[in-house]
Design an enzyme around this catalytic site. Structure first.
Site, PDB file in Angstrom:
ATOM      1  N   LYS A 116      -3.453  -6.895   7.187  1.00  0.00           N
ATOM      2  CA  LYS A 116      -3.759  -5.965   6.103  1.00  0.00           C
ATOM      3  C   LYS A 116      -2.595  -5.010   5.832  1.00  0.00           C
ATOM      4  O   LYS A 116      -2.310  -4.655   4.691  1.00  0.00           O
ATOM      5  CB  LYS A 116      -5.028  -5.184   6.429  1.00  0.00           C
ATOM      6  N   GLU A 200      -6.684   4.640   6.699  1.00  0.00           N
ATOM      7  CA  GLU A 200      -6.756   4.951   5.273  1.00  0.00           C
ATOM      8  C   GLU A 200      -7.657   6.150   5.026  1.00  0.00           C
ATOM      9  O   GLU A 200      -8.566   6.439   5.828  1.00  0.00           O
ATOM     10  CB  GLU A 200      -7.326   3.763   4.486  1.00  0.00           C
ATOM     11  N   HIS A 235     -20.253  -1.558   6.964  1.00  0.00           N
ATOM     12  CA  HIS A 235     -19.109  -2.151   6.272  1.00  0.00           C
ATOM     13  C   HIS A 235     -19.285  -3.643   6.039  1.00  0.00           C
ATOM     14  O   HIS A 235     -18.320  -4.341   5.724  1.00  0.00           O
ATOM     15  CB  HIS A 235     -17.804  -1.884   7.035  1.00  0.00           C
ATOM     16  N   ARG A 293      -9.680 -17.297   1.671  1.00  0.00           N
ATOM     17  CA  ARG A 293     -10.718 -18.288   1.968  1.00  0.00           C
ATOM     18  C   ARG A 293     -11.816 -18.161   0.933  1.00  0.00           C
ATOM     19  O   ARG A 293     -11.785 -17.269   0.071  1.00  0.00           O
ATOM     20  CB  ARG A 293     -11.303 -18.025   3.352  1.00  0.00           C
TER      21      ARG A 293
END
Length: 668
Positions: A116, A200, A235, A293
């Site tokens: 990421k 973040e 999440h 994917r």
């Protein structure tokens, strides 16, 4: 086109790929662990091969074992599904080295988007807006803490190497940061073999909007519009829909073009999803990650576009061009997907394990689709994700699709373990959901509304439960009589036959700790049921060959599903469903609640961390230990203020459900 493919996955997605392959005339090869020897995907495939024990690291993550099966079976290509090895560049490279086609993007694209942090750096170079954060390679905890301080609380700690909510934690303050960082790193290492994280800013009310992209080997790339995945817990997505409600067409176009540009920048081929955080107030969107994917939620895109994305994957992987261009794609209607999980929403969505004693879904057709990987009698194992099925509905507009979803959920029946069906029904009926007032913390904001106390069984439900018990006793008695030396003896009858008096009985049902008594008067043509509150009803009926209870209550005929599991009886009827416990007079002493102060394993798992000192005083709710189960970490807390006298487990121990984990003395 290939003639035979191997599916390197299990459960729902393996079954989904097999269905399309079969329709296209392709042979399929399944792989399975010891826990999945009798699984649905194994039964559906043309061939199936064992690859190891139940733990994923010894089976579904064993690259060498999967490639060996491909060689032995003669499979020309491997579909990785989602999860497991689907975003593993080493697996894609190994497939190429073995001369087997990997049905997915090239290893270089997986590598570019697999981390990421690296992906965000790439997007920053490409000019795609990013959420403020730290995406660097230096993983020193002191540096990560300093970056979190710079960004400002709250912050999101996120596994760099994976997704699905694993390795993702929120730190609301500096006091929480170290523990949440350690937990995120442990989860990430366990799930993905990589403990790197990024930090973040945690946005307060964003929406999760993602773009489905698809590219072929000839350099063409299209986007198949967006999905709104804002309804999440831990999440992880719970409800997804397409198109995203109230998304301006200009924002849709800009998002789609940005996603295509991202795919082209890394030489992408196949199905991929670019995820954004969308700020409706400002109209801005921020790149989160790209999943290289097929996504779990791909069916909603298929429903609004009329395309089969698995077929696209197979055709593109075999070298064919995309079947349509961007201008050929249009949005038709609205689709919603709900993920049906074996989990207990009333226990903070704790995953459940056990056997699916009864499983029923709504009829499928143009408006309703069910993607499942299990059947009645199958087990939900501690080793894998607890998803049972996906319910997908389509209609001409969102309001109509929501109505269809509520009906589909109402027709879904699961007995044997707790599920989130009632919670999903609450979501689909909530005024904020109906009004499309969505954001990623929707469930947190409306938790009290979504998890109300279950309503007590009403007169109709009690009558159906009692009628089912009586008819079941009749059926059992007939079978016993037929096998006896005197099938006509009055002593084997269950109709309350007496020599000189009216036949009566009382059935006691327990629900949420309260006993509900139903009086029974036996009649020649059935029963009179005396219900709590003074109401009585004349009842009769039968179980049809399919097991449905066809009842007649005071001349009103209705069908219901009546399922018995030991003393537990579950009734599904037009007004809802209820689980009741039949209290038999000869079953012995009743189970008693365990006294307070106990800390027990809520499910089988592995002890990951001990968080308090033996002999210390702890406050109510203070974390005591961390249990890893079903690929997630679960923190067990003190039930009250008291003294932790000793741990009854050690780090690394495998424990079973119900095991006492600490010795605890509650105060007072």
């Amino acid at each position: 086109m290939f003639s035979k493919i191997l599916i390197a996955n299990r459960g729902e997605i393996a079954c989904r790929v097999i269905r399309t392959a079969r329709r296209m005339g392709l042979k399929t090869v399944a792989v399975y662990s010891d826990a999945d020897a009798e699984a649905m995907h194994v039964a559906m495939a043309d061939e199936a091969y064992r690859i190891g024990p139940a733990p994923v690291r010894e089976s579904y993550l064993k690259i060498e074992a999967i490639l060996d099966v491909a060689k032995r079976s003669g499979a020309e290509a491997i579909h990785p599904g989602y999860g497991f090895l689907s975003e593993n560049e080493r697996f894609a490279e190994a497939c190429a080295a073995a001369g087997v086609v990997f049905i997915g993007p090239p290893p270089s694209a997986i590598r570019a988007m697999g981390g990421k942090s690296e992906a965000k750096a790439l997007m920053e170079t490409a000019g795609v807006p990013l959420v403020p954060g730290y995406h660097g390679a230096d993983q020193d905890p002191a540096l990560l803490r300093a970056e979190a301080e710079r960004i400002g609380w709250p912050v999101l700690i996120k596994a760099s190497a994976g997704g699905g909510g694993k390795g993702m934690k929120v730190a609301a303050s500096a006091a929480e940061f170290d523990a949440q960082l350690a937990s995120a790193k442990r989860e990430s290492a366990a799930a993905f073999g990589d403990d790197r994280v990024l930090i973040e800013k945690y946005l307060e009310r964003p929406r999760h909007v993602e773009i489905q992209v698809f590219a072929d080997g000839q350099g063409r790339c299209v986007y198949l519009f967006e999905r709104d995945c804002s309804i999440q817990r831990r999440h992880q997505k719970v409800i997804e829909e397409a198109p995203a409600p109230n998304l301006p067409s200009e924002v849709r176009r800009r998002m789609g073009e940005a996603a295509v540009a991202a795919a082209k920048a890394i030489g992408y081929v196949g199905a991929g999803t670019v995820e954004f955080l969308y700020d409706p107030a400002q109209g801005g969107f921020y790149f989160m990650e790209m999943n290289t994917r097929l996504q779990v939620e791909h069916p909603v895109t298929e429903m609004i576009t009329g395309q089969d994305l698995v077929e696209w994957q197979l055709r593109v992987a075999s070298g064919e061009p995309l079947p349509v261009g961007q201008d050929d794609l249009t949005i038709h209607g609205h689709a919603i997907e709900a993920r049906l999980y074996a989990e207990d929403p009333d226990r903070d969505f704790l995953p459940q394990t056990g056997t699916l004693e009864h499983l029923g879904f709504p009829p499928c057709g143009p408006h309703v689709r069910v993607d499942a990987g299990v059947r009645a009698g199958d087990a939900i194992s501690v080793h894998y994700d607890p998803m049972i099925a996906k319910l997908i509905v389509w209609d001409v507009d969102r309001a109509s699709a929501v109505r269809r979803m509520r009906a589909a959920l109402g027709a879904t029946q699961v007995v044997g373990l707790a599920t989130n069906v009632r919670f999903l029904e609450g979501l689909a009926s909530h005024p904020a959901f109906l009004g499309a007032d969505l954001d990623t913390r929707f469930i947190e904001r409306h938790r009290a509304d979504l998890l109300p106390e279950p309503a007590a069984a009403g007169p109709r439900a009690l009558a159906l439960a009692a009628l089912g018990v009586l008819l079941d006793r009749e059926r059992t008695a007939r079978e016993a009589a037929a096998a006896s030396a005197d099938p006509w003896s009055p002593w084997v009858r269950t109709d309350g036959w007496r020599l000189n008096e009216e036949a009566r009985d009382t059935l006691t049902f327990r629900e949420n700790g309260e006993d509900r008594l139903v009086g029974v008067v036996y009649r020649r043509d059935g029963y009179r049921l005396e219900l709590p509150g003074g109401e009585s009803v004349t009842a009769g009926g039968e179980f049809n060959p399919g097991g449905t209870l066809e009842a007649d209550l005071d001349g009103v005929r209705l069908s219901s599903v009546w399922v018995r599991q030991g003393a537990d009886i579950t009734v599904f009827h037009p007004g809802g469903s209820h689980r009741l416990t039949l209290v038999e007079p000869l079953t012995g002493a009743l189970d008693q609640d365990v006294p307070g102060g106990r800390v027990a394993a809520p499910m089988p798992g592995k002890i990951i961390a001990l968080l308090a000192e033996p002999g210390s005083r702890v406050e109510k709710g203070q974390p005591l230990l961390v249990l890893e189960a079903m690929k997630m970490e679960h923190t067990l807390k003190a039930p009250s203020a008291g003294t932790l006298t000793a741990y009854r487990c050690a780090v690394g121990d495998q424990v079973e459900e119900g095991n006492d984990l600490v010795s605890f003395e509650a105060e007072g």
